[in-house]
Structure formats: C-alpha cells, structure tokens
Write a protein that holds these residues in place. Structure first.
Motif, PDB file in Angstrom:
ATOM      1  N   THR A 159       0.808  -1.216   0.000  1.00  0.00           N
ATOM      2  CA  THR A 159       0.000   0.000   0.000  1.00  0.00           C
ATOM      3  C   THR A 159       0.844   1.269   0.000  1.00  0.00           C
ATOM      4  OG1 THR A 159      -1.718  -1.186   1.210  1.00  0.00           O
ATOM      5  CG2 THR A 159      -1.875   1.203   1.193  1.00  0.00           C
ATOM      6  N   VAL A 160       2.014   1.228   0.631  1.00  0.00           N
ATOM      7  CA  VAL A 160       2.845   2.434   0.708  1.00  0.00           C
ATOM      8  C   VAL A 160       4.013   2.365  -0.279  1.00  0.00           C
ATOM      9  CG1 VAL A 160       4.201   3.937   2.212  1.00  0.00           C
ATOM     10  CG2 VAL A 160       2.199   2.741   3.118  1.00  0.00           C
ATOM     11  N   TYR A 161       4.914   1.425  -0.082  1.00  0.00           N
ATOM     12  CA  TYR A 161       6.139   1.400  -0.899  1.00  0.00           C
ATOM     13  C   TYR A 161       5.843   1.209  -2.383  1.00  0.00           C
ATOM     14  CZ  TYR A 161      10.536  -0.303  -2.845  1.00  0.00           C
ATOM     15  OH  TYR A 161      11.642  -0.490  -3.648  1.00  0.00           O
ATOM     16  N   PHE A 162       5.093   0.165  -2.715  1.00  0.00           N
ATOM     17  CA  PHE A 162       4.799  -0.089  -4.130  1.00  0.00           C
ATOM     18  C   PHE A 162       3.974   1.042  -4.732  1.00  0.00           C
ATOM     19  CE2 PHE A 162       1.855  -1.602  -7.384  1.00  0.00           C
ATOM     20  CZ  PHE A 162       2.738  -2.070  -8.331  1.00  0.00           C
ATOM     21  N   ALA A 163       2.957   1.498  -4.015  1.00  0.00           N
ATOM     22  CA  ALA A 163       2.074   2.533  -4.564  1.00  0.00           C
ATOM     23  C   ALA A 163       2.820   3.835  -4.811  1.00  0.00           C
ATOM     24  CB  ALA A 163       0.897   2.769  -3.615  1.00  0.00           C
ATOM     25  N   VAL A 164       3.697   4.231  -3.895  1.00  0.00           N
ATOM     26  CA  VAL A 164       4.482   5.458  -4.081  1.00  0.00           C
ATOM     27  C   VAL A 164       5.381   5.330  -5.305  1.00  0.00           C
ATOM     28  CG1 VAL A 164       6.352   6.849  -3.119  1.00  0.00           C
ATOM     29  CG2 VAL A 164       4.416   6.217  -1.689  1.00  0.00           C
ATOM     30  N   THR A 165       6.077   4.204  -5.406  1.00  0.00           N
ATOM     31  CA  THR A 165       6.977   3.995  -6.543  1.00  0.00           C
ATOM     32  C   THR A 165       6.222   4.045  -7.866  1.00  0.00           C
ATOM     33  OG1 THR A 165       8.416   2.582  -5.193  1.00  0.00           O
ATOM     34  CG2 THR A 165       8.653   2.418  -7.573  1.00  0.00           C
ATOM     35  N   ALA A 166       5.133   3.288  -7.942  1.00  0.00           N
ATOM     36  CA  ALA A 166       4.373   3.216  -9.187  1.00  0.00           C
ATOM     37  C   ALA A 166       3.734   4.555  -9.534  1.00  0.00           C
ATOM     38  CB  ALA A 166       3.297   2.138  -9.074  1.00  0.00           C
ATOM     39  N   ALA A 167       3.174   5.223  -8.546  1.00  0.00           N
ATOM     40  CA  ALA A 167       2.483   6.488  -8.816  1.00  0.00           C
ATOM     41  C   ALA A 167       3.458   7.569  -9.284  1.00  0.00           C
ATOM     42  CB  ALA A 167       1.742   6.952  -7.564  1.00  0.00           C
ATOM     43  N   LEU A 220       7.871   5.398   2.529  1.00  0.00           N
ATOM     44  CA  LEU A 220       7.666   6.595   1.709  1.00  0.00           C
ATOM     45  C   LEU A 220       8.960   7.022   1.030  1.00  0.00           C
ATOM     46  CD1 LEU A 220       5.313   8.769   3.950  1.00  0.00           C
ATOM     47  CD2 LEU A 220       4.752   7.765   1.732  1.00  0.00           C
ATOM     48  N   VAL A 221      10.038   7.191   1.809  1.00  0.00           N
ATOM     49  CA  VAL A 221      11.298   7.663   1.207  1.00  0.00           C
ATOM     50  C   VAL A 221      11.895   6.593   0.305  1.00  0.00           C
ATOM     51  CG1 VAL A 221      11.806   9.330   3.028  1.00  0.00           C
ATOM     52  CG2 VAL A 221      12.615   6.980   3.276  1.00  0.00           C
ATOM     53  N   ALA A 222      11.683   5.316   0.647  1.00  0.00           N
ATOM     54  CA  ALA A 222      12.169   4.242  -0.226  1.00  0.00           C
ATOM     55  C   ALA A 222      11.418   4.248  -1.548  1.00  0.00           C
ATOM     56  CB  ALA A 222      12.018   2.891   0.466  1.00  0.00           C
ATOM     57  N   GLY A 223      10.114   4.527  -1.498  1.00  0.00           N
ATOM     58  CA  GLY A 223       9.330   4.604  -2.721  1.00  0.00           C
ATOM     59  C   GLY A 223       9.754   5.757  -3.608  1.00  0.00           C
ATOM     60  N   VAL A 230      17.125   7.266   6.845  1.00  0.00           N
ATOM     61  CA  VAL A 230      18.120   8.273   6.447  1.00  0.00           C
ATOM     62  C   VAL A 230      18.819   7.840   5.164  1.00  0.00           C
ATOM     63  CG1 VAL A 230      20.311   9.347   7.087  1.00  0.00           C
ATOM     64  CG2 VAL A 230      18.479   9.150   8.777  1.00  0.00           C
ATOM     65  N   LEU A 231      19.174   6.563   5.081  1.00  0.00           N
ATOM     66  CA  LEU A 231      19.849   6.055   3.887  1.00  0.00           C
ATOM     67  C   LEU A 231      18.982   6.236   2.646  1.00  0.00           C
ATOM     68  CD1 LEU A 231      22.071   4.493   2.408  1.00  0.00           C
ATOM     69  CD2 LEU A 231      20.971   2.363   3.144  1.00  0.00           C
ATOM     70  N   PHE A 232      17.716   5.860   2.741  1.00  0.00           N
ATOM     71  CA  PHE A 232      16.839   5.989   1.577  1.00  0.00           C
ATOM     72  C   PHE A 232      16.484   7.446   1.289  1.00  0.00           C
ATOM     73  CE2 PHE A 232      15.976   1.412   2.242  1.00  0.00           C
ATOM     74  CZ  PHE A 232      16.219   0.978   0.942  1.00  0.00           C
ATOM     75  N   SER A 233      16.524   8.295   2.289  1.00  0.00           N
ATOM     76  CA  SER A 233      16.327   9.728   2.049  1.00  0.00           C
ATOM     77  C   SER A 233      17.455  10.281   1.189  1.00  0.00           C
ATOM     78  CB  SER A 233      16.263  10.477   3.379  1.00  0.00           C
ATOM     79  OG  SER A 233      15.140  10.102   4.127  1.00  0.00           O
ATOM     80  N   LEU A 234      18.670   9.837   1.474  1.00  0.00           N
ATOM     81  CA  LEU A 234      19.820  10.271   0.674  1.00  0.00           C
ATOM     82  C   LEU A 234      19.716   9.730  -0.750  1.00  0.00           C
ATOM     83  CD1 LEU A 234      22.682   9.746   3.295  1.00  0.00           C
ATOM     84  CD2 LEU A 234      21.625  11.912   2.595  1.00  0.00           C
ATOM     85  N   LEU A 235      19.280   8.485  -0.890  1.00  0.00           N
ATOM     86  CA  LEU A 235      19.104   7.913  -2.227  1.00  0.00           C
ATOM     87  C   LEU A 235      17.980   8.623  -2.977  1.00  0.00           C
ATOM     88  CD1 LEU A 235      19.464   4.087  -1.477  1.00  0.00           C
ATOM     89  CD2 LEU A 235      21.129   5.590  -2.587  1.00  0.00           C
ATOM     90  N   ALA A 236      16.910   8.970  -2.274  1.00  0.00           N
ATOM     91  CA  ALA A 236      15.803   9.687  -2.913  1.00  0.00           C
ATOM     92  C   ALA A 236      16.276  11.038  -3.436  1.00  0.00           C
ATOM     93  CB  ALA A 236      14.655   9.874  -1.914  1.00  0.00           C
ATOM     94  N   LYS A 237      17.092  11.726  -2.649  1.00  0.00           N
ATOM     95  CA  LYS A 237      17.614  13.022  -3.072  1.00  0.00           C
ATOM     96  C   LYS A 237      18.502  12.888  -4.306  1.00  0.00           C
ATOM     97  CE  LYS A 237      20.065  17.092  -1.303  1.00  0.00           C
ATOM     98  NZ  LYS A 237      20.753  17.691  -0.116  1.00  0.00           N
ATOM     99  N   ALA A 238      19.232  11.785  -4.379  1.00  0.00           N
ATOM    100  CA  ALA A 238      20.151  11.583  -5.507  1.00  0.00           C
ATOM    101  C   ALA A 238      19.456  11.045  -6.749  1.00  0.00           C
ATOM    102  CB  ALA A 238      21.272  10.632  -5.078  1.00  0.00           C
TER     103      ALA A 238
END
Length: 230
Positions: free
Chosen positions: A62-70, A141-144, A215-223
C-alpha cells in the motif's frame, strides 16, 4: 493546495488497476488469510509473527509499491513537470501526491489489526505499535521516492520494487529467529511488533534500525528522484 493535489492523486490511484489491486486488495487478502491460519489458542509469539507479516505486507504494497508506481507514472506522463511549473513548491507537490498513500496505509493497517484481534490476537501495546507504523511508514515513503527514480512506469514498478519488498517482509524473521535480522530494512518493524505483542525484544534498537534505513533511503531519494523523463 495539498488537499486539492491529494484528492486528485487519490482518484488517479484508484483508476490504475495495477496499483489499485496491489495496494488496496492484496494486503487485506493476505492479512486475512495469514490470520485465519492460526488456531484459536495460538500463543502471543505466533500472533506477533502474524501481525508483523500483516503490517509489513500493508506497508510494502500500500505504501512502498504505490508510491513507486504512482511517482514513476506521473513523471512519465509529464504530470510532475506540470505541477512543478505552477505556484506550489516541490515540498507541497510531493506532500499532496503522497498524502493519499499515507491515508490508505493507516486505514489498511487499522483494518488488518482489527481483523486479527477479532480472530483472537492479543491487543498490542500502543506505543511500540505506533512507532512501528509511523517509522515504517516513513521508511516506505522515502524508499518509494528513491525507487521511483529508477522506475520508468507503474508496470515496471512490479520489478524494481521486488528486492526491497522482499527485504521488508524479511523483517518478520526478527520475530521468528532473533534480533540479528534487525539489519534488514523491515527488521525494525518486526522488532517493534514483537515488543508490542509479547514484551520481548529491544524496542530502542528496532527504532534505531528504522531510522538508519530511513536516512539512507532519504539520501538515495535526493540523488535519484527525477521530476521529468530523461
């Protein structure tokens, strides 16, 4: 502005059959089936494993997949680019797009919990349960957002989200095997749910694991995150 974007995004999410089935129907079906497999006299440890798996599936679908796909879909059809060219800031645009997913995740988590309690699960302690939901939601959320930068369509999200989805659901091993599995992205969720249901496990280490991964995925999201197609 955020509410207007959220309403529009919710309509778009529900129109996408791939996202709608994966993020709305699948978690409830899996959660109900997992809960129904336990006997009436199942011990708290068994219910901790079950609740952990249910919450991980909800957050994963509901969160990770949906955020990524959307986000991938909105980027490829230039919707993100059009929103960014308006008056709203980047933060407002992302908040509006992610708000429906957060709402659906909370509602589904609550529904799965009610279903499990009605089947005989002990009522979890509120504080570690809330921490598992809030921190787990933030992680997904940040991983998505990060994964969407490596995804070109909502259909491709079924592939690009698979590795992390497996790592998330693997967090149930904390409740089955032990705390060494806290190193997995979903391990902190497993540890907090175990503590919420049985009182066992280290809630502080579990929360710390989730914060580090966030924090790790936040940095990846920014990049990685992109507003328009390459």
């Amino acid at each position: 502005m955020v509410l207007a974007l959220a309403r529009a995004e919710l309509k778009l999410l529900l129109r996408n059959k791939t996202v709608a089935v994966s993020s709305l129907l699948m978690p409830i079906l899996v959660g109900s089936w997992v809960g129904s497999t336990l006997p009436d006299d199942a011990p708290p440890q068994a219910w901790a494993i079950t609740l952990c798996l249910q919450l991980l599936v909800v957050l994963g679908f509901t969160v990770y997949f949906a955020v990524t796909a959307a986000l991938a879909s909105r980027r490829e059809d230039l919707y993100l680019k059009r929103l960014r060219s308006g008056e709203a800031s980047d933060a407002v645009v992302l908040a509006g797009l992610l708000a429906p997913v957060v709402l659906l995740g909370v509602l589904q988590s609550a529904l799965v919990l009610v279903i499990s309690i009605s089947m005989g699960a002990p009522v979890p302690r509120s504080l570690p349960l809330l921490a598992a939901l809030v921190l787990g939601m933030g992680l997904c959320l940040v991983a998505g957002v990060a994964t969407s930068g490596r995804t070109s369509s909502s259909e491709q999200a079924q592939i690009t989200t698979l590795p992390l989805f497996l790592a998330l659901t693997g967090g149930v091993l904390v409740a089955i095997v032990g705390p060494m599995w806290l190193l997995l992205p979903g391990g902190g969720i497993g540890g907090l749910i175990l503590h919420a249901v049985t009182g066992k496990g280290d809630a502080v280490s579990s929360a710390a694991s989730l914060l580090v991964w966030s924090v790790l995925f936040s940095l990846l999201a920014k990049a990685w995150f992109r507003w328009e197609p390459r």
